[in-house]
Design a protein around this motif. Structure first.
Motif, PDB file in Angstrom:
ATOM      1  N   PRO A 126      45.191  39.635  41.023  1.00  0.00           N
ATOM      2  CA  PRO A 126      44.957  38.728  42.156  1.00  0.00           C
ATOM      3  C   PRO A 126      45.660  37.383  42.023  1.00  0.00           C
ATOM      4  N   ASN A 127      45.815  36.879  40.775  1.00  0.00           N
ATOM      5  CA  ASN A 127      46.438  35.561  40.584  1.00  0.00           C
ATOM      6  C   ASN A 127      47.965  35.617  40.526  1.00  0.00           C
ATOM      7  N   GLY A 128      48.529  36.821  40.684  1.00  0.00           N
ATOM      8  CA  GLY A 128      49.984  36.965  40.680  1.00  0.00           C
ATOM      9  C   GLY A 128      50.568  37.429  39.361  1.00  0.00           C
ATOM     10  N   ASP A 129      49.786  37.407  38.287  1.00  0.00           N
ATOM     11  CA  ASP A 129      50.271  37.931  37.005  1.00  0.00           C
ATOM     12  C   ASP A 129      50.437  39.446  37.097  1.00  0.00           C
ATOM     13  N   THR A 130      51.222  40.001  36.194  1.00  0.00           N
ATOM     14  CA  THR A 130      51.408  41.447  36.140  1.00  0.00           C
ATOM     15  C   THR A 130      50.684  42.014  34.924  1.00  0.00           C
ATOM     16  N   ALA A 131      49.784  42.951  35.163  1.00  0.00           N
ATOM     17  CA  ALA A 131      49.008  43.564  34.083  1.00  0.00           C
ATOM     18  C   ALA A 131      49.534  44.955  33.783  1.00  0.00           C
ATOM     19  N   VAL A 132      49.327  45.400  32.554  1.00  0.00           N
ATOM     20  CA  VAL A 132      49.547  46.793  32.186  1.00  0.00           C
ATOM     21  C   VAL A 132      48.176  47.353  31.830  1.00  0.00           C
ATOM     22  N   TYR A 133      47.909  48.565  32.280  1.00  0.00           N
ATOM     23  CA  TYR A 133      46.562  49.095  32.065  1.00  0.00           C
ATOM     24  C   TYR A 133      46.585  50.613  32.123  1.00  0.00           C
ATOM     25  N   HIS A 134      45.458  51.205  31.781  1.00  0.00           N
ATOM     26  CA  HIS A 134      45.268  52.638  31.984  1.00  0.00           C
ATOM     27  C   HIS A 134      43.779  52.918  32.052  1.00  0.00           C
ATOM     28  N   GLY A 135      43.423  53.895  32.864  1.00  0.00           N
ATOM     29  CA  GLY A 135      42.057  54.372  32.941  1.00  0.00           C
ATOM     30  C   GLY A 135      42.002  55.806  32.469  1.00  0.00           C
ATOM     31  N   GLY A 136      40.805  56.293  32.240  1.00  0.00           N
ATOM     32  CA  GLY A 136      40.656  57.665  31.799  1.00  0.00           C
ATOM     33  C   GLY A 136      39.340  58.268  32.255  1.00  0.00           C
ATOM     34  N   LEU A 137      39.360  59.577  32.495  1.00  0.00           N
ATOM     35  CA  LEU A 137      38.161  60.305  32.895  1.00  0.00           C
ATOM     36  C   LEU A 137      38.255  61.717  32.332  1.00  0.00           C
ATOM     37  N   TRP A 138      37.317  62.061  31.431  1.00  0.00           N
ATOM     38  CA  TRP A 138      37.363  63.396  30.829  1.00  0.00           C
ATOM     39  C   TRP A 138      36.017  63.775  30.236  1.00  0.00           C
ATOM     40  N   HIS A 139      35.475  64.875  30.695  1.00  0.00           N
ATOM     41  CA  HIS A 139      34.302  65.501  30.100  1.00  0.00           C
ATOM     42  C   HIS A 139      33.174  64.523  29.773  1.00  0.00           C
ATOM     43  N   LEU A 184      32.534  52.041  36.929  1.00  0.00           N
ATOM     44  CA  LEU A 184      33.799  51.372  36.616  1.00  0.00           C
ATOM     45  C   LEU A 184      34.623  51.075  37.865  1.00  0.00           C
ATOM     46  N   SER A 185      34.221  51.658  38.995  1.00  0.00           N
ATOM     47  CA  SER A 185      34.954  51.383  40.232  1.00  0.00           C
ATOM     48  C   SER A 185      34.744  49.940  40.690  1.00  0.00           C
ATOM     49  N   TYR A 186      33.780  49.263  40.091  1.00  0.00           N
ATOM     50  CA  TYR A 186      33.519  47.872  40.455  1.00  0.00           C
ATOM     51  C   TYR A 186      34.308  46.891  39.599  1.00  0.00           C
ATOM     52  N   LEU A 187      35.305  47.391  38.898  1.00  0.00           N
ATOM     53  CA  LEU A 187      36.117  46.522  38.043  1.00  0.00           C
ATOM     54  C   LEU A 187      36.870  45.452  38.826  1.00  0.00           C
ATOM     55  N   GLU A 188      37.094  45.695  40.097  1.00  0.00           N
ATOM     56  CA  GLU A 188      37.806  44.702  40.898  1.00  0.00           C
ATOM     57  C   GLU A 188      37.057  43.364  40.867  1.00  0.00           C
ATOM     58  N   GLU A 189      35.738  43.434  40.810  1.00  0.00           N
ATOM     59  CA  GLU A 189      34.933  42.213  40.740  1.00  0.00           C
ATOM     60  C   GLU A 189      35.231  41.441  39.450  1.00  0.00           C
ATOM     61  N   ILE A 190      35.418  42.168  38.350  1.00  0.00           N
ATOM     62  CA  ILE A 190      35.753  41.533  37.067  1.00  0.00           C
ATOM     63  C   ILE A 190      37.163  40.947  37.116  1.00  0.00           C
ATOM     64  N   ARG A 191      38.088  41.705  37.690  1.00  0.00           N
ATOM     65  CA  ARG A 191      39.467  41.196  37.791  1.00  0.00           C
ATOM     66  C   ARG A 191      39.525  39.955  38.672  1.00  0.00           C
ATOM     67  N   SER A 223      45.183  38.193  27.586  1.00  0.00           N
ATOM     68  CA  SER A 223      43.797  38.583  27.852  1.00  0.00           C
ATOM     69  C   SER A 223      43.702  40.091  27.976  1.00  0.00           C
ATOM     70  N   ALA A 224      42.488  40.601  27.840  1.00  0.00           N
ATOM     71  CA  ALA A 224      42.280  42.043  27.933  1.00  0.00           C
ATOM     72  C   ALA A 224      40.877  42.338  28.425  1.00  0.00           C
ATOM     73  N   ILE A 225      40.750  43.458  29.144  1.00  0.00           N
ATOM     74  CA  ILE A 225      39.449  43.998  29.532  1.00  0.00           C
ATOM     75  C   ILE A 225      39.388  45.408  28.964  1.00  0.00           C
ATOM     76  N   ILE A 226      38.410  45.659  28.110  1.00  0.00           N
ATOM     77  CA  ILE A 226      38.258  46.977  27.488  1.00  0.00           C
ATOM     78  C   ILE A 226      36.851  47.481  27.799  1.00  0.00           C
ATOM     79  N   MET A 227      36.764  48.614  28.490  1.00  0.00           N
ATOM     80  CA  MET A 227      35.468  49.193  28.851  1.00  0.00           C
ATOM     81  C   MET A 227      35.451  50.674  28.515  1.00  0.00           C
ATOM     82  N   LEU A 228      34.394  51.105  27.833  1.00  0.00           N
ATOM     83  CA  LEU A 228      34.233  52.497  27.435  1.00  0.00           C
ATOM     84  C   LEU A 228      32.855  52.967  27.872  1.00  0.00           C
TER      85      LEU A 228
END
Length: 404
Positions: free
Chosen positions: A337-350, A377-384, A364-369
């Motif tokens: 949202p602030n214009g920075d470029t992030a690199v990320y990945h999500g995962g969903l398995w079993h 986790l779909s509410y991560l936009e609020e954290i971002r 900075s980093a956001i790490i959620m397991l």
């Protein structure tokens, strides 16, 4: 001064022996340390703004704690989280149970299956081998996997999801009749050789997210390195970074010590493992938020690969960029949202849902397991939005658009 003949002969033999031992020692040392001769542990420097103080970091942490407690209470978040800013941990928390049946509480030392967050480690394994001259990104897969039936597919195409290959999790359901027998990476290759499942499209035509591609990358790592993919990750990545609670899935995982989360359905029923779990590369790594913080921090150094090598992993590859997001090597790329470029990945398995985002601009980093894929986790936009708020000018523009 003259020396006796026997003494001279003895001296020459001794000198030759010392030289021989020295050469062997150098070779052994070179063999042992050839992966770390140039490695640089020094961290990439970043300017810390005056507003980021111990007090402001604490306030950010308290606000994040409030947000995640709301996630737990109203949205059922179950798992662990770690958030950093300017390389410092500003928030760390654990919520719920590692196993709902046993009521075994989650801690930040609990290991979770990373699902597709594992792909960035597979990409790093390939980058390590490329940097050492063992392979090239534009090499054909056929150079490394015997009898591989698909022409024109390169390692780069696998890394960037542009191979066009069909999903092994689908064709294995049809071609692997004994579901009690674990499927391996070698089995995936052999199924492709024997049955030649029809590709979705020709290589390098478009982006199509491919678990098959990353399972093949793991097989290439094994072929090139001469060791199992699990051992390669352990020796070349996890151990050097002291990721002591990180490991790959195996059928004898029950013998491991330490806290390991169990995957659940959204209704909190325990997920059982199946024959697909033993395929690695696209998934299969277990880790903790604290170990992933070590991984995040290592990527600001040159301990594993050079900065130029890593930068290519963070560079977009899609030929037609109709969407905001792009993809590098094992990393998605998107604007914040602030214009920075992030690199990320999500995962969903079993029964596991995971997320790792890095913003190189402010380290900075956001790490959620999570081991409960209930959509929380779909509410991560609020954290971002909280961590990377849009400038007031952008907010005003969006507000004006909303009124039209």
């Amino acid at each position: 001064m003259a020396f006796p003949k026997n003494y001279c002969l003895l001296f020459r033999c001794f000198a030759a022996a010392v030289l021989c031992l020295s050469l062997v020692g150098c070779q052994e040392t070179g063999k042992k340390n050839r992966f770390s001769l140039w490695k640089d542990d020094s961290k990439e420097e970043i300017a810390v703004p005056a507003w980021f103080t111990a007090d402001s970091a604490q306030k950010l942490g308290l606000r994040l704690d409030s947000l995640f407690k709301q996630f737990k209470k109203k949205r059922g978040f179950n798992g662990t989280v770690l958030v950093t800013k300017y390389d410092q941990v500003i928030y760390k928390g654990a919520f719920g149970f590692a196993d709902f049946y046993r009521k075994d509480s989650v801690t930040v030392q609990t290991a979770f299956q990373l699902a597709s967050v594992s792909k960035q480690f597979t990409a790093m394994a390939i980058m390590l081998l490329q940097e050492e001259g063992e392979l090239n990104y534009d090499d054909s897969v056929q150079q490394y996997l015997k009898n591989f039936p698909y022409k024109g597919i390169t390692i780069r195409a696998l890394l960037t999801h542009q191979s066009g290959l069909s999903n092994y999790t689908y064709f294995a359901d049809q071609l692997w009749p004994d579901r009690k027998k674990p499927l391996t990476n070698k089995d995936v290759v052999q199924l492709m050789v024997a049955h030649q499942p029809k590709p979705y499209f020709k290589p390098n035509v478009r982006f199509d997210y491919s678990n098959t591609g990353y399972s093949l990358l793991a097989s290439i790592v094994e072929e090139v390195s001469g060791m199992s993919f699990a051992k390669f990750l352990q020796e070349r990545i996890f151990e050097p970074l002291e990721m002591t609670h990180t490991f790959t899935y195996s059928v004898d995982m029950a013998t491991l010590t330490g806290k390991i989360a169990t995957g659940h359905t959204r209704n909190r029923q325990k997920r059982t493992t199946d024959y697909l779990d033993t395929v690695l590369g696209d998934k299969g790594i277990f880790s903790t938020v604290e170990d992933l913080y070590k991984w995040d921090q290592a990527l600001y150094t040159q301990k594993l690969v050079k900065r130029e090598t890593l930068q290519e992993a963070f560079t977009g590859s899609r030929p037609f960029k109709k969407q905001e997001e792009d993809y590098g090597f094992g990393w998605r790329i998107k604007p914040l949202p602030n214009g920075d470029t992030a690199v990320y990945h999500g995962g969903l398995w079993h029964g596991f849902s995971t997320y790792l985002l890095r913003n190189p601009k402010d380290h900075s980093a956001i790490i959620m397991l999570s081991n409960l894929p209930n959509g929380s986790l779909s509410y991560l936009e609020e954290i971002r939005q909280f961590l990377y708020p849009a400038p007031d000018s952008v907010k005003q523009t969006l507000a004006m658009k909303g009124k039209r």
